[in-house]
Design an enzyme around this catalytic site. Structure first.
Site, short mmCIF file in Angstrom:
data_model
loop_
_atom_site.label_atom_id
_atom_site.label_comp_id
_atom_site.label_asym_id
_atom_site.label_seq_id
_atom_site.Cartn_x
_atom_site.Cartn_y
_atom_site.Cartn_z
CG ASP A 1 23.07 96.41 121.77
OD1 ASP A 1 22.08 96.72 122.11
OD2 ASP A 1 23.36 96.58 120.61
CG HIS A 2 22.19 100.62 121.82
ND1 HIS A 2 22.57 101.49 120.70
CD2 HIS A 2 22.15 99.53 121.13
CE1 HIS A 2 22.47 100.84 119.66
NE2 HIS A 2 22.37 99.60 119.86
ZN LIG Z 1 22.04 97.74 118.90
ZN LIG Z 2 18.51 97.49 119.42
#
Ligand SMILES: [Zn+2]
Ligand SMILES: [Zn+2]
Length: 305
Positions: free
Chosen positions: A67-68
């Site tokens: 997600d990053h």
């Molecule tokens: Zn995250």
């Molecule tokens: Zn994380």
């Protein structure tokens, strides 16, 4: 006065929602952009916020959770399609470069610009045109870092009457002294501190990434102007925060208060909460100057009085 603006590009944790994209925050100052984390879809946000595919940019990645980082590849590809030539600074865990190399090769992505990679480690990791970037270890389920983006300091307030009294004529020499540089006048050296106040510190923005609150981070973020902190859970879900190595909104507020920061923004909200107002409410009871980040929200960070 130079504007320093923080814009939230994505504020959800793990999975996006209808209103929130995956994590990414931009800091903008005089055409320079510091982009913190690159959640999937970040490139559309870079366009909609006019951050510029060819701008002076530094990307700070906190850790290698999908997600990053998954937005980084698309952003690099689009920068190449736009014929970017300027080098791009990237800071992150060592393995980030490996992931980039392998995926770029498999997908036949040739970049039109060089990447200047600096591996994240505790301490100062990079100096850019307008900022000094520091990193500290975060406490997450994988190797993770928090960042402090420090605007380079400014020279002190200039006192024209003092310059006049020392016989420095108005014009070029005044401007040199104002910029903090010494001048020589008829063989006599005039130091900037003779005609200005003490140097003024720059503004400091802290970004936790995914983490538990720790004593080390409390020190790292001490007295920063704007702190953006992991607030994945409400305090009634603290068990989950402990188990998954995240923080609750109350823990973020408690750290902000103890670190005596000026303002706190909660972000990285779990998709389980349709509204984050209860998270903000409990944080404000401990640290009143708290806001909830939302996609597209821009906040100006003023100088300390
Ligand atoms: Zn995250
Ligand atoms: Zn994380």
């Amino acid at each position: 006065m130079v504007k320093l603006v923080v814009t939230f590009l994505g504020t959800s944790a793990a999975a996006p929602t209808a209103d929130r994209g995956l994590p990414a925050v931009a800091v903008k100052r005089e055409g320079e952009v510091i982009l913190m984390d690159c959640g999937e879809g970040v490139q559309r946000r870079v366009l909609s916020e006019s951050l510029g595919l060819g701008s002076d940019m530094t990307i700070l990645v906190t850790h290698l959770h999908g997600d990053h980082v998954t937005g980084l590849l698309g952003l690099l590809q689009t920068m190449s399609l736009a014929q970017r030539r300027k080098p791009l600074n990237v800071v992150g865990p060592e393995k980030l470069l490996k992931w980039l190399d392998i995926t770029a090769e498999l997908l036949h992505i040739g970049l039109t610009f060089p990447i200047r990679f600096s591996p994240a480690k505790p301490g100062v990791v990079l100096r850019t045109g307008g900022f000094r970037i520091r990193a500290a270890r975060a406490a997450h389920s994988v190797e993770a870092f928090s960042y402090l983006v420090e605007e380079l300091g400014r020279p002190g307030i200039f006192y024209p009457e003092k310059a006049k009294a020392l016989g420095v004529p108005e014009g070029k020499l005044w401007s040199r002294l104002q910029k903090g540089r010494a001048v020589t006048l008829r063989g006599k050296r005039v130091e900037p501190l003779e005609v200005t106040g003490p140097p003024r510190p720059g503004r400091r923005i802290g970004y936790s990434g995914d983490t538990r609150p720790t004593a080390g981070l409390l020190r790292f973020f001490s007295r920063c102007d704007f702190l953006i902190f992991d607030s994945t859970f409400r305090d009634s879900d603290r068990e989950k925060a402990v188990e998954r190595r995240h923080s609750t909104s109350l823990e973020a507020a408690d750290l902000a208060k103890k670190a005596r920061v000026r303002r706190l923004a909660l972000t990285h909200f779990s998709a389980r909460y349709t509204s984050v107002s209860s998270l903000v409410r409990e944080a404000r009871r401990v640290f009143p100057n708290t806001i909830a980040a939302s996609d597209g929200l821009s906040v100006e960070v003023p100088y300390q009085a």
